[in-house]
Design a protein around this motif. Structure first.
Motif, PDB file in Angstrom:
ATOM      1  N   TYR A   1       0.849  -1.192   0.000  1.00  0.00           N
ATOM      2  CA  TYR A   1       0.000   0.000   0.000  1.00  0.00           C
ATOM      3  C   TYR A   1       0.886   1.244   0.000  1.00  0.00           C
ATOM      4  CZ  TYR A   1      -4.560   2.171   0.713  1.00  0.00           C
ATOM      5  OH  TYR A   1      -5.733   2.869   0.548  1.00  0.00           O
ATOM      6  N   GLU A   2       1.331   1.602  -1.190  1.00  0.00           N
ATOM      7  CA  GLU A   2       2.209   2.754  -1.343  1.00  0.00           C
ATOM      8  C   GLU A   2       1.603   3.735  -2.332  1.00  0.00           C
ATOM      9  OE1 GLU A   2       5.972   1.104  -2.375  1.00  0.00           O
ATOM     10  OE2 GLU A   2       6.370   0.362  -0.350  1.00  0.00           O
ATOM     11  N   ILE A   3       2.221   4.898  -2.456  1.00  0.00           N
ATOM     12  CA  ILE A   3       1.658   5.966  -3.287  1.00  0.00           C
ATOM     13  C   ILE A   3       1.530   5.532  -4.733  1.00  0.00           C
ATOM     14  CG2 ILE A   3       2.080   8.278  -4.213  1.00  0.00           C
ATOM     15  CD1 ILE A   3       3.330   9.011  -1.563  1.00  0.00           C
ATOM     16  N   ASP A   4       2.582   4.900  -5.276  1.00  0.00           N
ATOM     17  CA  ASP A   4       2.590   4.592  -6.704  1.00  0.00           C
ATOM     18  C   ASP A   4       2.189   3.144  -7.002  1.00  0.00           C
ATOM     19  OD1 ASP A   4       4.773   3.472  -5.550  1.00  0.00           O
ATOM     20  OD2 ASP A   4       6.213   4.114  -7.074  1.00  0.00           O
ATOM     21  N   LYS A   5       1.803   2.380  -5.961  1.00  0.00           N
ATOM     22  CA  LYS A   5       1.386   1.003  -6.216  1.00  0.00           C
ATOM     23  C   LYS A   5       0.593   0.474  -5.028  1.00  0.00           C
ATOM     24  CE  LYS A   5       3.103  -3.568  -7.636  1.00  0.00           C
ATOM     25  NZ  LYS A   5       2.203  -3.645  -8.788  1.00  0.00           N
ATOM     26  N   LYS A   6      -0.558  -0.095  -5.332  1.00  0.00           N
ATOM     27  CA  LYS A   6      -1.365  -0.753  -4.304  1.00  0.00           C
ATOM     28  C   LYS A   6      -1.713  -2.140  -4.823  1.00  0.00           C
ATOM     29  CE  LYS A   6      -3.364   3.392  -2.226  1.00  0.00           C
ATOM     30  NZ  LYS A   6      -2.533   4.340  -2.973  1.00  0.00           N
ATOM     31  N   ASP A   7      -1.329  -3.157  -4.076  1.00  0.00           N
ATOM     32  CA  ASP A   7      -1.543  -4.550  -4.496  1.00  0.00           C
ATOM     33  C   ASP A   7      -2.097  -5.318  -3.306  1.00  0.00           C
ATOM     34  OD1 ASP A   7      -1.524  -6.974  -5.738  1.00  0.00           O
ATOM     35  OD2 ASP A   7       0.611  -7.339  -5.446  1.00  0.00           O
ATOM     36  N   ILE A   8      -3.382  -5.698  -3.390  1.00  0.00           N
ATOM     37  CA  ILE A   8      -4.038  -6.412  -2.298  1.00  0.00           C
ATOM     38  C   ILE A   8      -4.492  -7.770  -2.812  1.00  0.00           C
ATOM     39  CG2 ILE A   8      -5.982  -6.423  -0.684  1.00  0.00           C
ATOM     40  CD1 ILE A   8      -5.896  -3.320  -0.877  1.00  0.00           C
ATOM     41  N   GLN A   9      -4.085  -8.823  -2.106  1.00  0.00           N
ATOM     42  CA  GLN A   9      -4.504 -10.185  -2.450  1.00  0.00           C
ATOM     43  C   GLN A   9      -5.016 -10.872  -1.195  1.00  0.00           C
ATOM     44  OE1 GLN A   9      -1.201 -12.258  -4.147  1.00  0.00           O
ATOM     45  NE2 GLN A   9      -1.258 -11.163  -6.080  1.00  0.00           N
ATOM     46  N   LEU A  10      -6.214 -11.419  -1.288  1.00  0.00           N
ATOM     47  CA  LEU A  10      -6.788 -12.205  -0.210  1.00  0.00           C
ATOM     48  C   LEU A  10      -6.918 -13.651  -0.672  1.00  0.00           C
ATOM     49  CD1 LEU A  10      -9.720  -9.863   0.894  1.00  0.00           C
ATOM     50  CD2 LEU A  10      -7.381  -9.886   1.766  1.00  0.00           C
ATOM     51  N   TYR A  11      -6.550 -14.587   0.183  1.00  0.00           N
ATOM     52  CA  TYR A  11      -6.749 -15.997  -0.126  1.00  0.00           C
ATOM     53  C   TYR A  11      -7.878 -16.519   0.749  1.00  0.00           C
ATOM     54  CZ  TYR A  11      -6.120 -20.989  -0.662  1.00  0.00           C
ATOM     55  OH  TYR A  11      -6.344 -22.317  -0.919  1.00  0.00           O
ATOM     56  N   LEU A  12      -8.967 -16.960   0.116  1.00  0.00           N
ATOM     57  CA  LEU A  12     -10.118 -17.494   0.835  1.00  0.00           C
ATOM     58  C   LEU A  12     -10.010 -19.013   0.865  1.00  0.00           C
ATOM     59  CD1 LEU A  12     -12.897 -17.182   2.204  1.00  0.00           C
ATOM     60  CD2 LEU A  12     -13.920 -17.184  -0.089  1.00  0.00           C
ATOM     61  N   LYS A  13      -9.656 -19.567   2.013  1.00  0.00           N
ATOM     62  CA  LYS A  13      -9.534 -21.013   2.147  1.00  0.00           C
ATOM     63  C   LYS A  13     -10.903 -21.667   2.260  1.00  0.00           C
ATOM     64  CE  LYS A  13      -7.614 -24.668   5.077  1.00  0.00           C
ATOM     65  NZ  LYS A  13      -6.836 -24.984   6.305  1.00  0.00           N
ATOM     66  N   LYS A  14     -11.787 -21.050   3.042  1.00  0.00           N
ATOM     67  CA  LYS A  14     -13.141 -21.581   3.203  1.00  0.00           C
ATOM     68  C   LYS A  14     -14.043 -20.478   3.718  1.00  0.00           C
ATOM     69  CE  LYS A  14     -12.487 -23.184   7.972  1.00  0.00           C
ATOM     70  NZ  LYS A  14     -12.581 -24.323   8.898  1.00  0.00           N
ATOM     71  N   GLY A  15     -15.357 -20.678   3.540  1.00  0.00           N
ATOM     72  CA  GLY A  15     -16.315 -19.702   4.037  1.00  0.00           C
ATOM     73  C   GLY A  15     -16.740 -18.719   2.971  1.00  0.00           C
ATOM     74  N   SER A  16     -17.098 -17.499   3.387  1.00  0.00           N
ATOM     75  CA  SER A  16     -17.583 -16.498   2.434  1.00  0.00           C
ATOM     76  C   SER A  16     -17.166 -15.097   2.857  1.00  0.00           C
ATOM     77  CB  SER A  16     -19.108 -16.583   2.287  1.00  0.00           C
ATOM     78  OG  SER A  16     -19.745 -16.422   3.530  1.00  0.00           O
ATOM     79  N   VAL A  17     -16.893 -14.272   1.841  1.00  0.00           N
ATOM     80  CA  VAL A  17     -16.564 -12.862   2.071  1.00  0.00           C
ATOM     81  C   VAL A  17     -17.344 -12.010   1.084  1.00  0.00           C
ATOM     82  CG1 VAL A  17     -14.255 -13.280   2.996  1.00  0.00           C
ATOM     83  CG2 VAL A  17     -14.538 -12.940   0.552  1.00  0.00           C
ATOM     84  N   PHE A  18     -17.789 -10.858   1.571  1.00  0.00           N
ATOM     85  CA  PHE A  18     -18.398  -9.853   0.707  1.00  0.00           C
ATOM     86  C   PHE A  18     -17.415  -8.702   0.611  1.00  0.00           C
ATOM     87  CE2 PHE A  18     -20.872  -6.008  -0.029  1.00  0.00           C
ATOM     88  CZ  PHE A  18     -21.654  -6.381  -1.116  1.00  0.00           C
ATOM     89  N   ASN A  19     -17.042  -8.340  -0.616  1.00  0.00           N
ATOM     90  CA  ASN A  19     -16.027  -7.313  -0.838  1.00  0.00           C
ATOM     91  C   ASN A  19     -16.664  -6.080  -1.462  1.00  0.00           C
ATOM     92  OD1 ASN A  19     -13.464  -9.214  -0.512  1.00  0.00           O
ATOM     93  ND2 ASN A  19     -14.920 -10.254  -1.839  1.00  0.00           N
ATOM     94  N   SER A  20     -16.355  -4.922  -0.918  1.00  0.00           N
ATOM     95  CA  SER A  20     -16.884  -3.670  -1.444  1.00  0.00           C
ATOM     96  C   SER A  20     -15.718  -2.720  -1.690  1.00  0.00           C
ATOM     97  CB  SER A  20     -17.875  -3.057  -0.448  1.00  0.00           C
ATOM     98  OG  SER A  20     -18.423  -1.881  -0.962  1.00  0.00           O
TER      99      SER A  20
END
Length: 751
Positions: free
Chosen positions: A117-136
């Motif tokens: 999470y920097e000024i010139d680059k933002k890279d977010i990765q989530l690994y969902l092993k199980k269950g559920s997520v709602f992303n906004s």
């Protein structure tokens, strides 16, 4: 490069400084009722400075750090490589800088794989092993990326609201707004294997190409990607990457042509998924478009993240824990959670909380948060005798209204009588389906849900305890009661717990040959011992300690649950051979080869001289165990229909449920006794000449075993998902919506 110029990171630093400086100097809770204790606590605003901030929780949420699961607190920061676990009846919201709100639902496990999470680059990765997520997410800029990775697919987005559900067999994705690109699994596994910059650059280029060509899941669309389909896509990716890693680039056209051809195969395999994209179903809409839990103090928050860009400029942390399981917490007349909650609030003059729970007095208190920064309360509810009497009269401790049975008299066949029953009782137990079979023991009901959570419930529908397990998802497993303990196995672990308190006695991770997705079960063997079925062995287990003391090794594989019959273990192997095994010596005493194919989960059923079982292709077998004769076997259903549940033997019938159909067969020849019953949702119970079962339309149906005529049809309003249990003059069963339903039978009832 100065990363602290990022506005998203700047507010984090200011927040930490603010909390450290002011904590302990200006705490002022005001006058509280005597039954509320304020804990002395330090604000959880420490740790690695990242933009991942816990802003709201309900129930029990944990983070794995240094191989230890630590309880998450409000205002806590999360870092790259942290794994988050949200237990049953729990919920968590994380704010990722100024870009996203991640809503993690119950029985879920998520790892933050990348949090750049920097000024010139933002890279977010989530690994969902199980269950559920709602992303906004808000709109991402060209140098920003957000991806959710599951075992079956990679979801790359540019700014959207979408739901992801993962249960190891499949990934379910539904988009509320915007669009999501579907990328092949395995990209990140192979990128890390690059041995030089040229290869790494080639792979990065190909990833960009795949993103550009990937099929899109657009607004109000959904898709289910199975493990099998994902594997086909993954194979094309491995072929492509292997070619890059193993082949030297040449000056002729061969290299580029082959590279193009293999890349095209990946794209084509991805595009085959397009035919599986459909409009969101009504069931998905309920999940996708229902509001997430409200962040207190932020009017109009609907889970979209729209209110979060300016939140927490002047924050206060409030955590509340109530000592009653069914307690509901209200803030300013709005429900904000159950039993245990924490939220990061905007400062205000006053917040008013009300705690409500059936059988207890309402508790109200105010928090004057203008000068304080972190409030942590434990609320001890006072019993209300008048409400307890009212609950006993109404027989309903759930949140759902009872069905008015005065308007739905049971249909009656004039020559056979009908079941007489009192008002139907509904108890809200889980947020997902109750599975398999309910156990009733010592006036306590034991059950499991689709997320692998276990529940102990008293006969009045009151939860005594809840256990979250790693057997998620759970398709057919249910708890087994032996003595003073319950035993539960599934896809990941063996759980042993005290049946009275729910206290863990043992949790054992299962090896690959011991785990079973479809639910093999432990059976009693002798005093203090049980039999645990693995793929190639039957393990004798000390029921008290949960330790395996010896194994009976077998030369064949099986996936069924064993049965102990006349000092022999009976089990069916994957080739359909019925085996009688001496449990002391391990010697196979006799076998019966059959035409059955890969039977799973179910044990054999024995009635008198006859043994019955079904397989994964709709085939039924009957053996006369006294005369040692294969009496009959026949295909009774479609070859793609798997019979998972134990066959139910009646006085003059053998009854099976599979594929939404109930079949009643003649026990001596396997012929149908009456036409198949369709629309069935759970296996039947046989009792006193009756077959009792549930339907997908929410009916509890009772048939006459002799001729299949319907005697009673009771509308319970929910799809029934378990075999009914008859105990203490009650019918008990579970539903798709997580309800426990109890129908008290009147004296003189036909059952």
């Amino acid at each position: 490069m100065n990363r602290y110029k990022s506005p998203g990171t700047l507010y984090v630093i200011l927040l930490i400084i603010f909390c450290i400086f002011f904590y302990g100097c200006f705490r002022q809770a005001g006058d509280l009722p005597e039954n509320i204790n304020e804990k002395e606590t330090t604000a959880k605003l420490s740790g690695t400075v990242t933009p991942a901030l816990v802003v709201f929780y309900i129930g029990h949420c944990y983070v794995l750090q240094n191989d230890i699961w630590e309880t998450l607190g409000i205002g806590q920061f999360l870092a790259q490589n942290d794994t988050i676990k949200v237990e049953s009846d729990s919920y968590l919201e994380i704010k990722l800088g100024d870009k996203a709100i991640i809503c993690i639902e119950e029985n879920s496990e998520v790892t933050i794989q990348s949090l750049l999470y920097e000024i010139d680059k933002k890279d977010i990765q989530l690994y969902l092993k199980k269950g559920s997520v709602f992303n906004s997410l808000g709109k991402l800029l060209p140098h920003e990326s957000f991806e959710v990775i599951t075992p079956n697919v990679i979801l790359s987005v540019r700014g959207t609201q979408f739901l992801v559900k993962e249960d190891s067999r499949q990934t379910h994705v539904a988009v509320k707004e915007g669009s999501v690109a579907l990328l092949p699994p395995g990209i990140y596994e192979t990128i890390n294997s690059g041995s030089n910059n040229r290869q790494m650059n080639r792979i990065d280029e190909l990833k960009s190409t795949l993103i550009g060509d990937a099929p899109l899941l657009n607004q109000k669309k959904e898709i289910v990607i199975t493990k099998e389909k994902a594997s086909l896509v993954k194979e094309t990716v491995y072929s492509l990457i292997s070619f890059i890693m193993d082949t030297r680039e040449t000056t002729d056209n061969y290299y580029e042509k082959e590279l193009f051809a293999r890349t095209r195969r990946v794209t084509e395999s991805l595009n085959r998924l397009k035919k599986d994209i459909i409009d969101v179903t009504e069931e998905t809409k309920k999940h996708l478009f229902s509001p997430r839990y409200s962040i207190p103090g932020n009017k109009g928050y609907d889970g979209t993240g729209s209110n979060h860009t300016s939140m927490y400029a002047n924050p206060v942390l409030i955590e509340i824990e109530v000592d009653a399981d069914d307690a509901v917490v209200y803030m300013n007349d709005t429900i904000v959670g159950k039993k245990r909650i924490g939220a990061l609030y905007d400062k205000a003059e006053k917040y008013t909380f009300v705690i409500k729970c059936p059988g207890y007095e309402d508790t109200q208190f105010d928090i004057n948060s203008k000068t304080g920064i972190h409030y942590n309360y434990t609320v001890h509810l006072q019993k209300d005798e008048n409400r307890i009497k009212e609950i006993e009269t109404n027989n309903n401790s759930g949140d759902l209204p009872e069905i008015d049975n005065n308007s739905q008299e049971p249909r009656e066949n004039s020559d056979s009588g009908f079941i007489a029953y009192d008002k139907i009782r509904h108890y809200n137990i889980s947020t997902t389906s109750i599975i398999g079979q309910i156990e009733y023991n010592d006036k306590t009901i034991y059950l499991a849900d689709k997320y692998g959570a276990l529940y102990g419930i008293d006969e009045n529908g009151k939860k005594k305890w809840t256990i979250s397990t790693n057997n998620n998802p759970n398709e057919h497993s249910y708890p087994v009661v032996l003595g003073d303990k319950i035993y539960f196995t599934g896809s990941d672990e063996l759980v042993i717990a005290d049946k009275a308190s729910g206290t863990h006695v043992k949790r054992k991770s299962l090896q690959a040959d011991e785990a079973h997705y479809f639910g093999r079960r432990i059976i009693p063997y002798s005093a203090g011992y049980g039999i645990f079925p693995a793929n190639n062995s039957l393990k004798i287990m000390d029921l008290k300690s949960g330790e395996f003391i010896r194994s009976i090794n077998c030369p064949v594989e099986f996936r069924t649950t064993p049965v102990l019959y006349k000092n022999h273990i009976i089990i069916v192997d994957q080739k359909g051979t019925v085996m009688f095994i001496n449990p002391e010596t391990g010697v196979i005493r006799k076998t019966f080869p059959t035409q059955a194919r890969k039977p799973v989960a179910l044990p054999v059923s024995i009635k008198g001289n006859f043994l019955y079982f079904g397989d994964s292709s709709g085939h039924i077998v009957c053996i006369d165990v006294i005369r040692d004769v294969l009496l009959w076997e026949r295909d009774v259903m479609n070859e793609n229909t798997t019979i998972y549940h134990r066959l139910e033997c009646g006085e003059n019938s053998v009854n099976l449920f599979a594929g939404g159909i109930l079949l009643s067969l003649d026990p001596e020849n396997g012929k149908e006794r009456f036409p198949p019953v369709t629309g069935v949702s759970a296996p039947p119970l046989f009792i006193q000449g009756r077959l009792v079962f549930g339907t997908k339309e929410g009916l509890l149906v009772i048939l006459n075993e002799a001729d299949g005529k319907e005697l009673v049809s009771i509308n319970v309003g929910r799809e029934i998902t378990t075999r009914p249990v008859a105990a203490d003059n009650k019918l008990i069963f579970g539903t798709e919506t997580g309800e426990l339903v109890i129908i008290p039978l009147s004296p003189g009832s036909a059952l």
